[in-house]
Design a protein around this motif. Structure first.
Motif, PDB file in Angstrom:
ATOM      1  N   HIS A  66       0.836  -1.188   0.000  1.00  0.00           N
ATOM      2  CA  HIS A  66       0.000   0.000   0.000  1.00  0.00           C
ATOM      3  C   HIS A  66       0.880   1.249   0.000  1.00  0.00           C
ATOM      4  CE1 HIS A  66      -2.829   3.058   1.471  1.00  0.00           C
ATOM      5  NE2 HIS A  66      -3.738   2.300   0.879  1.00  0.00           N
ATOM      6  N   HIS A  83      -2.015  -0.764   4.928  1.00  0.00           N
ATOM      7  CA  HIS A  83      -1.899   0.639   5.332  1.00  0.00           C
ATOM      8  C   HIS A  83      -0.976   0.831   6.541  1.00  0.00           C
ATOM      9  CE1 HIS A  83      -5.773   0.064   3.368  1.00  0.00           C
ATOM     10  NE2 HIS A  83      -5.782   1.348   3.053  1.00  0.00           N
ATOM     11  N   GLN A 132      -3.027  -3.524   8.783  1.00  0.00           N
ATOM     12  CA  GLN A 132      -2.849  -2.096   9.049  1.00  0.00           C
ATOM     13  C   GLN A 132      -2.046  -1.864  10.322  1.00  0.00           C
ATOM     14  OE1 GLN A 132      -6.368   0.446   8.494  1.00  0.00           O
ATOM     15  NE2 GLN A 132      -6.078   1.060  10.620  1.00  0.00           N
TER      16      GLN A 132
END
Length: 193
Positions: free
Chosen positions: A7, A26, A44
């Motif tokens: 990402h 992320h 994430q």
């Protein structure tokens, strides 16, 4: 260069090795000397420290930091917000980087959400650490551990189902999903077929 998804918000330091078909989501940060295998998923806000070794097909859920000194073998699952440590007795004013204690998580182990793994332990193959548990001693292959501090309450199959075996003694059980047979002898579980 291997092909993996990263990402745009993630930071991968120069020198980090990442295997093909891995997914970096992320706000992940991977340090320069980290080694990550193939087909891994880093959720994430994951941090991977220097000199961390991660095998193939490892799943690391959101908000997990894997610090220097930690090795994750193939097929390990790290649940959301679980915690590793690498210094046993940290103090802000005392430098202890030379005292990192290695932690080894063996193939197929599951580390449940919000559990804590105190540095210096080995977690056995296909062990299952319940959500919120604190591990401060070595864990046997296939052991089911829960509580603070964690204690063994049973055994798990490689499929991730609880086996109908006593915690200690002798016995034999079959995984309902795979048909594999597990034998307990001398407080050790082995997969027979």
């Amino acid at each position: 260069m291997s092909e993996y998804f990263c990402h745009p918000s993630a930071i991968v330091d120069d020198g980090a090795q990442i295997g093909s078909d891995s997914r970096i989501w992320h706000w992940v940060h991977i340090c320069a000397s980290a080694v990550i295998g193939q087909k891994c998923s880093l959720g994430q806000n994951v941090f991977i420290g220097d000199r961390v070794h991660i095998g193939n097909n490892v799943k690391i859920q959101n908000n997990v930091s894997v610090y220097e000194g930690v090795t994750l073998e193939d097929d390990v699952f790290c649940g959301p917000s679980m915690v590793f440590t690498n210094v046993y007795n940290p103090r802000s004013a005392v430098e202890r980087k030379s005292e990192y204690r290695p932690t080894l998580v063996k193939q197929g182990a599951t580390l449940g959400a919000n559990c804590t793994i105190v540095c210096g332990v080995t977690i056995g193959r296909y062990a299952f650490i319940g959500a919120g548990s604190v591990i401060n001693k070595p864990v046997q292959d296939y052991a089911l551990m829960v509580g603070v501090p964690a204690r063994q309450i049973g055994w798990m199959s490689e499929f991730g189902e609880r086996l109908n075996l006593p915690v200690s003694g002798r016995g034999q059980a079959r995984c309902e999903h795979t048909g594999s047979v597990y034998t307990l002898k001398d407080n050790v579980v082995r997969k027979e077929s």
